[in-house]
Design a protein around this motif. Structure first.
Motif, short mmCIF file in Angstrom:
data_model
loop_
_atom_site.label_atom_id
_atom_site.label_comp_id
_atom_site.label_asym_id
_atom_site.label_seq_id
_atom_site.Cartn_x
_atom_site.Cartn_y
_atom_site.Cartn_z
N SER A 162 3.51 7.90 -13.14
CA SER A 162 2.06 8.03 -12.94
C SER A 162 1.42 6.66 -12.79
O SER A 162 0.53 6.45 -11.94
CB SER A 162 1.44 8.78 -14.12
N ILE A 163 1.86 5.70 -13.60
CA ILE A 163 1.32 4.34 -13.53
C ILE A 163 1.66 3.69 -12.20
O ILE A 163 0.78 3.12 -11.52
CB ILE A 163 1.86 3.47 -14.69
N THR A 164 2.93 3.78 -11.79
CA THR A 164 3.33 3.15 -10.52
C THR A 164 2.69 3.85 -9.33
O THR A 164 2.36 3.21 -8.33
CB THR A 164 4.87 3.17 -10.37
N PHE A 165 2.48 5.17 -9.44
CA PHE A 165 1.87 5.92 -8.34
C PHE A 165 0.42 5.48 -8.11
O PHE A 165 0.03 5.18 -6.98
CB PHE A 165 1.94 7.41 -8.64
N ILE A 166 -0.38 5.48 -9.18
CA ILE A 166 -1.78 5.10 -9.04
C ILE A 166 -1.89 3.65 -8.56
O ILE A 166 -2.74 3.32 -7.70
CB ILE A 166 -2.53 5.27 -10.37
N SER A 167 -1.02 2.79 -9.06
CA SER A 167 -1.03 1.39 -8.63
C SER A 167 -0.69 1.28 -7.14
O SER A 167 -1.27 0.47 -6.41
CB SER A 167 -0.04 0.56 -9.45
N ALA A 168 0.25 2.13 -6.68
CA ALA A 168 0.63 2.11 -5.27
C ALA A 168 -0.51 2.59 -4.38
O ALA A 168 -0.68 2.09 -3.26
CB ALA A 168 1.87 2.99 -5.05
N VAL A 169 -1.31 3.56 -4.86
CA VAL A 169 -2.44 4.06 -4.07
C VAL A 169 -3.38 2.92 -3.69
O VAL A 169 -3.94 2.90 -2.59
CB VAL A 169 -3.22 5.13 -4.87
N TYR A 170 -3.51 1.93 -4.59
CA TYR A 170 -4.46 0.83 -4.36
C TYR A 170 -3.80 -0.40 -3.73
O TYR A 170 -4.47 -1.40 -3.52
CB TYR A 170 -5.12 0.44 -5.68
N ASN A 171 -2.50 -0.32 -3.44
CA ASN A 171 -1.82 -1.49 -2.89
C ASN A 171 -1.06 -1.22 -1.60
O ASN A 171 -0.36 -2.11 -1.10
CB ASN A 171 -0.84 -2.06 -3.93
N THR A 172 -1.17 -0.01 -1.06
CA THR A 172 -0.57 0.28 0.23
C THR A 172 -1.33 1.44 0.86
O THR A 172 -2.20 2.05 0.22
CB THR A 172 0.94 0.63 0.09
N SER A 173 -1.00 1.74 2.11
CA SER A 173 -1.69 2.83 2.79
C SER A 173 -1.18 4.18 2.28
O SER A 173 -0.08 4.29 1.74
CB SER A 173 -1.45 2.74 4.30
N THR A 174 -2.01 5.20 2.46
CA THR A 174 -1.61 6.54 2.03
C THR A 174 -0.35 7.00 2.75
O THR A 174 0.55 7.59 2.14
CB THR A 174 -2.76 7.54 2.31
N ALA A 175 -0.26 6.72 4.05
CA ALA A 175 0.91 7.13 4.82
C ALA A 175 2.17 6.49 4.27
O ALA A 175 3.18 7.15 4.05
CB ALA A 175 0.72 6.78 6.29
N ASN A 176 2.13 5.15 4.04
CA ASN A 176 3.29 4.47 3.48
C ASN A 176 3.69 5.08 2.15
O ASN A 176 4.88 5.33 1.88
CB ASN A 176 2.99 2.99 3.27
N LEU A 177 2.70 5.35 1.30
CA LEU A 177 2.97 5.86 -0.04
C LEU A 177 3.68 7.21 0.01
O LEU A 177 4.73 7.40 -0.61
CB LEU A 177 1.66 5.97 -0.82
#
Length: 297
Positions: A84-99
């Motif tokens: 959950s922590i890495t997911f939310i952090s990824a939302v703010y550091n890459t595009s939605t498509a990449n994620l």
């Protein structure tokens, strides 16, 4: 081997969970806040909703599953919490498509982990699919280096691996981890509470993330975490493909965010590979369940 009825139940549960999960990222983006604030609100509302549902279940029926079933439950909870922590952090550091494209790789992580720890050797078709998906992920990640999304892409890879690990352990133990995946938000909630004290509390539209935590998360994670009791880890993971396909569509419709060319190329490789492999896997599973049992000579 699961019976056709239990297998169908597992497929329906994970399908509901996967479909519900597709609106998670759009709701996070609509809330428009600092990512630690979002994580705090999302986790705390999920925890409150989970405990209320569990207490109501226990009061009305008396057979509510344990929130954390033993040591394996603690491990699964820790994995979901870190994811959950890495997911939310990824939302703010890459595009939605990449994620979401990279998160789809958890299917192959699950197959690999099942091979190593559960001795469920993948078929040659699965190995070929893993190779194709690695190519797709590498295209997206290398594109992220040039666009400044590399950190977010690596967080997405980490999240995919953590989710696959939690699914595999659930499958190995056979325990009911439906509520475990939800109470796991205690870990990110604590981390987020500490960080919010330093960064401040900022969110423009909190009702979106409250709805996400109180409704979307309990439904999606309960269904996805219960699925491994009835179907294989790779089968559960493939329902994350729904988010891979639909989340970028919702984001494009709401925010007009268009993926990069390399992201689309890598994403298409992932989606096509997963669709072909998932259809093959379902067909093989149906053949095994309907095959007549031979009596010993």
């Amino acid at each position: 081997m699961s019976s056709p009825d239990t297998h169908l139940k597992g497929l329906l549960l994970t399908a509901i969970g996967g479909m519900t999960l597709t609106v998670d990222i759009p709701l996070i983006r609509l809330a428009d806040g600092d990512h630690w604030t979002i994580l705090l609100l999302r986790s705390s509302t999920t925890l409150v909703a989970t405990l209320l549902i569990w207490l109501a279940w226990r009061a009305l029926r008396g057979d509510a599953p344990r929130l954390v079933p033993g040591r394996s439950g603690l491990v699964v909870a820790a994995l979901y919490g870190l994811a959950s922590i890495t997911f939310i952090s990824a939302v703010y550091n890459t595009s939605t498509a990449n994620l979401v494209f990279i998160l789809a790789f958890n299917t192959m992580f699950a197959a690999l982990l099942s091979w190593i720890f559960l001795k469920e050797r993948p078929r040659p078709v699965t190995l070929a699919a893993m190779a194709a998906m690695i190519v797709g992920v590498l295209i997206i990640v290398f594109d992220g280096i040039g666009t400044g999304n590399f950190l977010g892409d690596m967080l997405a890879v980490t999240s995919a691996f953590l989710l696959a690990s939690a699914i595999t352990i659930t499958r190995a133990t056979g325990k009911d981890m439906g509520f475990t995946a939800l109470v796991a938000v205690v870990l990110p909630m604590i981390v987020a509470a500490i960080m919010v004290q330093k960064t401040g509390f900022r969110v423009e539209a909190p009702w979106w993330i409250i709805f996400n935590g109180a409704v979307i998360m309990p439904i999606s994670f309960f269904c996805l975490a219960t699925g491994p009791r009835y179907i294989s880890a790779p089968e559960v993971s493939m329902f994350y493909l729904l988010e891979t396909i639909l989340a970028p569509v919702w984001i494009w419709m709401i925010f007009a965010e268009v993926p990069s060319r390399n992201s689309l190329i890598g994403g298409m490789i992932l989606i096509v590979t997963l669709v072909i492999h998932s259809l093959w896997q379902l067909n093989e599973g149906r053949k095994r369940r309907t095959a007549p049992v031979r009596s010993p000579a």
